[in-house]
Design a protein around this motif. Structure first.
Motif, PDB file in Angstrom:
ATOM      1  N   TRP A  12       5.324   2.802   5.476  1.00  0.00           N
ATOM      2  CA  TRP A  12       5.400   3.689   4.319  1.00  0.00           C
ATOM      3  C   TRP A  12       6.398   3.067   3.352  1.00  0.00           C
ATOM      4  CZ3 TRP A  12       2.474   7.996   3.493  1.00  0.00           C
ATOM      5  CH2 TRP A  12       1.717   8.436   4.579  1.00  0.00           C
ATOM      6  N   CYS A  13       5.950   2.764   2.159  1.00  0.00           N
ATOM      7  CA  CYS A  13       6.779   2.098   1.155  1.00  0.00           C
ATOM      8  C   CYS A  13       6.902   3.008  -0.056  1.00  0.00           C
ATOM      9  CB  CYS A  13       6.140   0.786   0.721  1.00  0.00           C
ATOM     10  SG  CYS A  13       5.660  -0.269   2.090  1.00  0.00           S
ATOM     11  N   GLY A  14       8.062   3.016  -0.664  1.00  0.00           N
ATOM     12  CA  GLY A  14       8.252   3.838  -1.847  1.00  0.00           C
ATOM     13  C   GLY A  14       9.115   3.152  -2.877  1.00  0.00           C
ATOM     14  N   ARG A  15       8.786   3.420  -4.109  1.00  0.00           N
ATOM     15  CA  ARG A  15       9.578   2.949  -5.240  1.00  0.00           C
ATOM     16  C   ARG A  15       9.510   4.034  -6.301  1.00  0.00           C
ATOM     17  NH1 ARG A  15       8.107  -2.496  -8.154  1.00  0.00           N
ATOM     18  NH2 ARG A  15       9.230  -2.046 -10.046  1.00  0.00           N
ATOM     19  N   PRO A  16      10.654   4.522  -6.772  1.00  0.00           N
ATOM     20  CA  PRO A  16      10.659   5.686  -7.664  1.00  0.00           C
ATOM     21  C   PRO A  16       9.766   5.551  -8.894  1.00  0.00           C
ATOM     22  CG  PRO A  16      12.899   5.079  -7.062  1.00  0.00           C
ATOM     23  CD  PRO A  16      12.002   4.023  -6.510  1.00  0.00           C
ATOM     24  N   SER A  17       9.699   4.366  -9.456  1.00  0.00           N
ATOM     25  CA  SER A  17       8.933   4.202 -10.690  1.00  0.00           C
ATOM     26  C   SER A  17       7.434   4.041 -10.455  1.00  0.00           C
ATOM     27  CB  SER A  17       9.452   2.993 -11.464  1.00  0.00           C
ATOM     28  OG  SER A  17       9.291   1.827 -10.675  1.00  0.00           O
ATOM     29  N   VAL A  18       7.031   3.764  -9.221  1.00  0.00           N
ATOM     30  CA  VAL A  18       5.626   3.461  -8.952  1.00  0.00           C
ATOM     31  C   VAL A  18       4.941   4.540  -8.119  1.00  0.00           C
ATOM     32  CG1 VAL A  18       4.047   1.786  -7.917  1.00  0.00           C
ATOM     33  CG2 VAL A  18       6.087   0.991  -9.121  1.00  0.00           C
ATOM     34  N   GLY A  19       5.541   4.926  -7.007  1.00  0.00           N
ATOM     35  CA  GLY A  19       4.932   5.912  -6.124  1.00  0.00           C
ATOM     36  C   GLY A  19       5.175   5.574  -4.678  1.00  0.00           C
ATOM     37  N   ILE A  20       4.213   5.923  -3.850  1.00  0.00           N
ATOM     38  CA  ILE A  20       4.323   5.698  -2.418  1.00  0.00           C
ATOM     39  C   ILE A  20       3.069   4.974  -1.949  1.00  0.00           C
ATOM     40  CG2 ILE A  20       3.357   7.962  -1.858  1.00  0.00           C
ATOM     41  CD1 ILE A  20       5.283   8.095   0.523  1.00  0.00           C
ATOM     42  N   ALA A  21       3.259   4.073  -1.000  1.00  0.00           N
ATOM     43  CA  ALA A  21       2.133   3.312  -0.467  1.00  0.00           C
ATOM     44  C   ALA A  21       2.192   3.334   1.045  1.00  0.00           C
ATOM     45  CB  ALA A  21       2.172   1.873  -0.969  1.00  0.00           C
ATOM     46  N   LEU A  22       1.029   3.197   1.657  1.00  0.00           N
ATOM     47  CA  LEU A  22       0.900   3.139   3.105  1.00  0.00           C
ATOM     48  C   LEU A  22       0.132   1.870   3.444  1.00  0.00           C
ATOM     49  CD1 LEU A  22       1.061   4.298   5.980  1.00  0.00           C
ATOM     50  CD2 LEU A  22      -0.964   5.668   5.439  1.00  0.00           C
ATOM     51  N   TYR A  23       0.739   1.016   4.250  1.00  0.00           N
ATOM     52  CA  TYR A  23       0.088  -0.220   4.684  1.00  0.00           C
ATOM     53  C   TYR A  23      -0.224  -0.127   6.166  1.00  0.00           C
ATOM     54  CZ  TYR A  23      -0.621  -5.032   6.141  1.00  0.00           C
ATOM     55  OH  TYR A  23      -1.146  -6.175   6.697  1.00  0.00           O
ATOM     56  N   ASP A  24      -1.479  -0.362   6.524  1.00  0.00           N
ATOM     57  CA  ASP A  24      -1.923  -0.357   7.912  1.00  0.00           C
ATOM     58  C   ASP A  24      -2.172  -1.806   8.334  1.00  0.00           C
ATOM     59  OD1 ASP A  24      -3.340  -0.240  10.340  1.00  0.00           O
ATOM     60  OD2 ASP A  24      -4.180   1.715   9.817  1.00  0.00           O
ATOM     61  N   PRO A  25      -1.279  -2.384   9.179  1.00  0.00           N
ATOM     62  CA  PRO A  25      -1.435  -3.786   9.558  1.00  0.00           C
ATOM     63  C   PRO A  25      -2.688  -4.054  10.402  1.00  0.00           C
ATOM     64  CG  PRO A  25       0.426  -2.816  10.721  1.00  0.00           C
ATOM     65  CD  PRO A  25      -0.081  -1.792   9.751  1.00  0.00           C
ATOM     66  N   GLN A  26      -3.156  -3.060  11.158  1.00  0.00           N
ATOM     67  CA  GLN A  26      -4.369  -3.262  11.962  1.00  0.00           C
ATOM     68  C   GLN A  26      -5.590  -3.435  11.074  1.00  0.00           C
ATOM     69  OE1 GLN A  26      -4.473  -0.004  14.752  1.00  0.00           O
ATOM     70  NE2 GLN A  26      -3.164  -1.098  16.192  1.00  0.00           N
ATOM     71  N   GLN A  72      -0.531  10.893  11.004  1.00  0.00           N
ATOM     72  CA  GLN A  72      -1.844  11.551  10.960  1.00  0.00           C
ATOM     73  C   GLN A  72      -2.471  11.493   9.562  1.00  0.00           C
ATOM     74  OE1 GLN A  72      -1.342  15.491  12.597  1.00  0.00           O
ATOM     75  NE2 GLN A  72      -0.498  14.686  14.505  1.00  0.00           N
ATOM     76  N   ILE A  73      -1.756  10.934   8.606  1.00  0.00           N
ATOM     77  CA  ILE A  73      -2.275  10.789   7.250  1.00  0.00           C
ATOM     78  C   ILE A  73      -3.265   9.619   7.231  1.00  0.00           C
ATOM     79  CG2 ILE A  73      -1.674  10.292   4.840  1.00  0.00           C
ATOM     80  CD1 ILE A  73      -0.507  12.963   5.721  1.00  0.00           C
ATOM     81  N   GLU A  74      -4.410   9.829   6.622  1.00  0.00           N
ATOM     82  CA  GLU A  74      -5.411   8.770   6.504  1.00  0.00           C
ATOM     83  C   GLU A  74      -5.192   7.986   5.213  1.00  0.00           C
ATOM     84  OE1 GLU A  74      -7.503   8.045   8.923  1.00  0.00           O
ATOM     85  OE2 GLU A  74      -6.813   9.753  10.117  1.00  0.00           O
ATOM     86  N   LEU A  75      -5.583   6.733   5.229  1.00  0.00           N
ATOM     87  CA  LEU A  75      -5.428   5.889   4.044  1.00  0.00           C
ATOM     88  C   LEU A  75      -6.166   6.444   2.831  1.00  0.00           C
ATOM     89  CD1 LEU A  75      -5.689   2.258   5.439  1.00  0.00           C
ATOM     90  CD2 LEU A  75      -3.714   3.343   4.412  1.00  0.00           C
ATOM     91  N   ASN A  76      -7.251   7.146   3.052  1.00  0.00           N
ATOM     92  CA  ASN A  76      -8.041   7.674   1.929  1.00  0.00           C
ATOM     93  C   ASN A  76      -7.691   9.117   1.585  1.00  0.00           C
ATOM     94  OD1 ASN A  76      -9.081   8.938   4.142  1.00  0.00           O
ATOM     95  ND2 ASN A  76     -11.200   8.327   3.812  1.00  0.00           N
ATOM     96  N   ASP A  77      -6.556   9.601   2.056  1.00  0.00           N
ATOM     97  CA  ASP A  77      -6.139  10.984   1.801  1.00  0.00           C
ATOM     98  C   ASP A  77      -5.886  11.175   0.301  1.00  0.00           C
ATOM     99  OD1 ASP A  77      -4.827  13.449   1.556  1.00  0.00           O
ATOM    100  OD2 ASP A  77      -3.764  13.202   3.446  1.00  0.00           O
ATOM    101  N   SER A  78      -6.640  12.040  -0.321  1.00  0.00           N
ATOM    102  CA  SER A  78      -6.484  12.262  -1.763  1.00  0.00           C
ATOM    103  C   SER A  78      -5.529  13.405  -2.079  1.00  0.00           C
ATOM    104  CB  SER A  78      -7.847  12.537  -2.401  1.00  0.00           C
ATOM    105  OG  SER A  78      -8.386  13.727  -1.862  1.00  0.00           O
ATOM    106  N   VAL A  79      -5.049  14.106  -1.068  1.00  0.00           N
ATOM    107  CA  VAL A  79      -4.150  15.246  -1.295  1.00  0.00           C
ATOM    108  C   VAL A  79      -2.820  15.070  -0.559  1.00  0.00           C
ATOM    109  CG1 VAL A  79      -5.958  16.910  -1.842  1.00  0.00           C
ATOM    110  CG2 VAL A  79      -5.296  16.570   0.536  1.00  0.00           C
TER     111      VAL A  79
END
Length: 177
Positions: A12-26, A72-79
């Protein structure tokens, strides 16, 4: 930039000016939830940490936030933004939280006004968690906590980076009352 690893090994990566990202290495895939896509974005994250229960704590520009069970959050979670809880810090101003660290059973919060210790056990078992705040907003007391400048050394001392230097706290002898 802040990065925390969930129980599935995803980042889980975050940067205040950009947002939040989730990277799945698998999957070698990432998803970004852009701050610009949400008028009242809960993703202006400057610090993060995952506790023993697997919950993602986020230090944001407008306070402390929590996502329970981020694994439990999915990569395609829109909410995803609906999963974010704002944590009431009581008498502490809910302003920019610059740093987070877990020491034993305490979430240590570094903010613009000082630093606080939240008993995580009480957070999960009581309506109002035990929270101890030390106001260091006066420059003579150190000023604001710096981003991600919290560290525990091999002797058990807690170091908190401040605008005007650093504080060293002997956690073995600190009495929270």
């Amino acid at each position: 930039l802040t990065i925390s690893e969930d129980q599935k090994g995803r980042l889980w990566c975050g940067r205040p000016s950009v947002g939040i990202a989730l990277y799945d290495p698998q999957l070698d895939t990432a998803q970004t939830w852009m701050t610009s896509n949400y008028p009242n974005s809960p993703f202006k994250m400057s610090s993060s940490i995952i506790d023993e229960r697997g919950h993602l704590w986020m230090g944001c520009h407008d306070g402390l936030k929590l996502i329970r069970n981020p694994d439990q959050i999915e990569l395609n979670d829109s909410v995803l933004h609906k999963s974010v809880e704002t944590i009431d810090l009581g008498k502490i101003k809910n302003d920019k939280v610059n740093g987070l660290l877990i020491y034993e059973d305490y979430l240590i919060i570094g903010s613009q006004n000082g630093h606080a210790f939240m008993d995580l056990n009480s957070f999960y078992t009581q309506e109002r968690p035990d929270l101890f705040f030390f106001d260091t907003s006066d420059p003579g007391q150190g000023g604001a906590g710096e981003q991600n400048a919290l560290y525990t050394d091999s002797k058990g001392y807690l170091w908190i980076g401040k605008d005007r230097g650093a504080l060293r706290i002997d956690m073995k002898n600190l009495v929270l009352d």
